[in-house]
Design an enzyme around this catalytic site. Structure first.
Site, short mmCIF file in Angstrom:
data_model
loop_
_atom_site.label_atom_id
_atom_site.label_comp_id
_atom_site.label_asym_id
_atom_site.label_seq_id
_atom_site.Cartn_x
_atom_site.Cartn_y
_atom_site.Cartn_z
CB VAL A 173 -0.92 0.01 1.24
CG1 VAL A 173 -1.85 1.22 1.21
CG2 VAL A 173 -1.73 -1.29 1.33
CG ASP A 174 3.78 1.69 -2.54
OD1 ASP A 174 4.22 1.33 -1.43
OD2 ASP A 174 4.07 1.13 -3.61
CB VAL A 175 0.11 6.37 1.23
CG1 VAL A 175 -0.81 7.56 1.47
CG2 VAL A 175 -0.61 5.06 1.56
#
Length: 260
Positions: free
Chosen positions: A130-132
Site C-alpha cells: 500500500v503505497d501512499v
C-alpha cells in the site's frame, strides 16, 4: 489482543542484481551486491527481511527467480519478496523457492490476485503493498507502479479492501517520506492500523530508533520497516549495513498482533 515482540524489518531495494536505495521512489543510489547485504544482516541477527525488485513491474518483468533463489539460500531469517508478481503461478514458484511471504502491489489493485492467492496459499503468505502519497491539496491517496500511477483512493478504504480480499498483512509505505530519515507518517499509520484487523507493517521515513519508538507508541502497527536507516550512514549517505542490537529491540514498545 495478543502481543508480539516488536518486529523491526530492513527493506532491501534491488533490481537486475544491484542493491539500490531511492528517495521518494526516485533517484536510486547504487549500494552494491544485495546478496552481500543479506549476509551482513545474517551476521547482525536480523529477525526478518523484505526484498523488493523496484523496477520489475514498471519494466513489465516477472520475478527474477535466480536472484530470489540466492536470497533464499543465504537468508537465515524469514524473507518476503515483492516485485513483478502478477499471477498465482508466479507466487507458487516464489514460495516453492523458500520465500515465506510475497508482497503484491500493482496486481493487487488491478484484480482478484489477492483473493485467489490467499485461497491457494493461505493469507499468512500474502502481503498487500500500500503505497501512499499526498496530493497538492494534502489528501493521501494510493499510488502504484513505483509511485507513477494514482488510483485516487483513500488509504483506509484501500486497506479495508485488501483485508476483505484476503491479505494477511499490509505493507504501508509513505512515498513522501521514503528515504527522508525524518520520521514515519504517524497519522497515516495510526489511521490505517485502527481501521483494519490484520497486521500493518509501516515503512517510509525512519531515521533513528526513536522514530520507531514513536511509531510503536502512537499507532497499532505490528511492525516497523525501514530501508535507508539500515543501509546508509551519516550526512553523506555512505553505504553501511546496520541493525539494532537485540537489547535495543526488546526495549522498544510492544507491538500488537491485531489492530483495531
Amino acid at each position: 489482543m495478543s502481543t508480539l515482540r516488536p518486529r523491526v524489518i530492513p527493506c532491501l531495494q534491488f533490481t537486475r542484481g544491484e542493491l539500490l536505495k531511492t528517495r521518494r521512489f526516485k533517484d536510486p543510489q547504487y549500494l552494491g551486491d544485495p546478496i552481500n547485504a543479506v549476509k551482513l544482516f545474517n551476521d547482525l541477527e536480523c529477525d526478518e527481511l523484505v526484498a523488493v525488485d523496484i523496477r520489475a513491474t514498471q519494466e513489465g518483468r516477472g520475478p527474477d527467480y535466480a536472484m530470489i533463489e540466492e536470497f533464499a539460500s543465504e537468508a537465515f531469517m524469514p524473507l518476503a519478496y515483492g516485485g513483478g508478481i502478477s499471477s498465482v503461478e508466479q507466487i507458487r514458484r516464489v514460495l516453492a523457492i523458500g520465500i515465506e511471504k510475497v508482497v503484491i502491489g500493482a496486481a493487487a489493485a488491478q484484480g482478484r490476485l489477492i483473493s485467489s492467492a490467499a485461497a491457494v496459499f493461505g493469507a499468512q503468505s500474502i502481503v498487500a503493498a500500500v503505497d501512499v502519497r499526498k496530493t497538492l491539496f494534502g489528501r493521501r491517496e494510493i499510488w502504484t507502479h513505483s509511485g507513477t500511477r494514482n488510483l485516487h483512493v483513500d488509504p483506509r478504504d484501500y486497506c479495508l479492501r485488501m483485508q476483505e480480499s484476503g491479505a494477511g498483512e499490509l505493507f504501508v509505505q509513505s512515498i513522501d517520506l521514503e528515504g527522508s530519515r525524518s520520521g514515519y507518517d504517524v497519522a497515516l499509520m495510526k489511521g490505517v492500523s485502527a481501521a483494519v484487523q490484520i497486521p500493518v507493517i509501516a515503512c517510509g521515513g525512519a531515521g533513528t530508533l526513536e522514530d520507531i519508538r514513536m511509531l510503536l507508541r502512537s499507532s497499532n502497527v505490528a511492525a516497523a520497516a525501514a530501508g535507508t536507516m539500515f543501509v546508509l550512514h551519516g550526512k553523506h549517505s555512505a553505504p553501511l549495513i546496520s541493525y539494532p542490537r537485540p537489547e535495543e529491540i526488546l526495549a522498544l514498545p510492544t507491538a500488537t498482533s491485531e489492530a483495531g
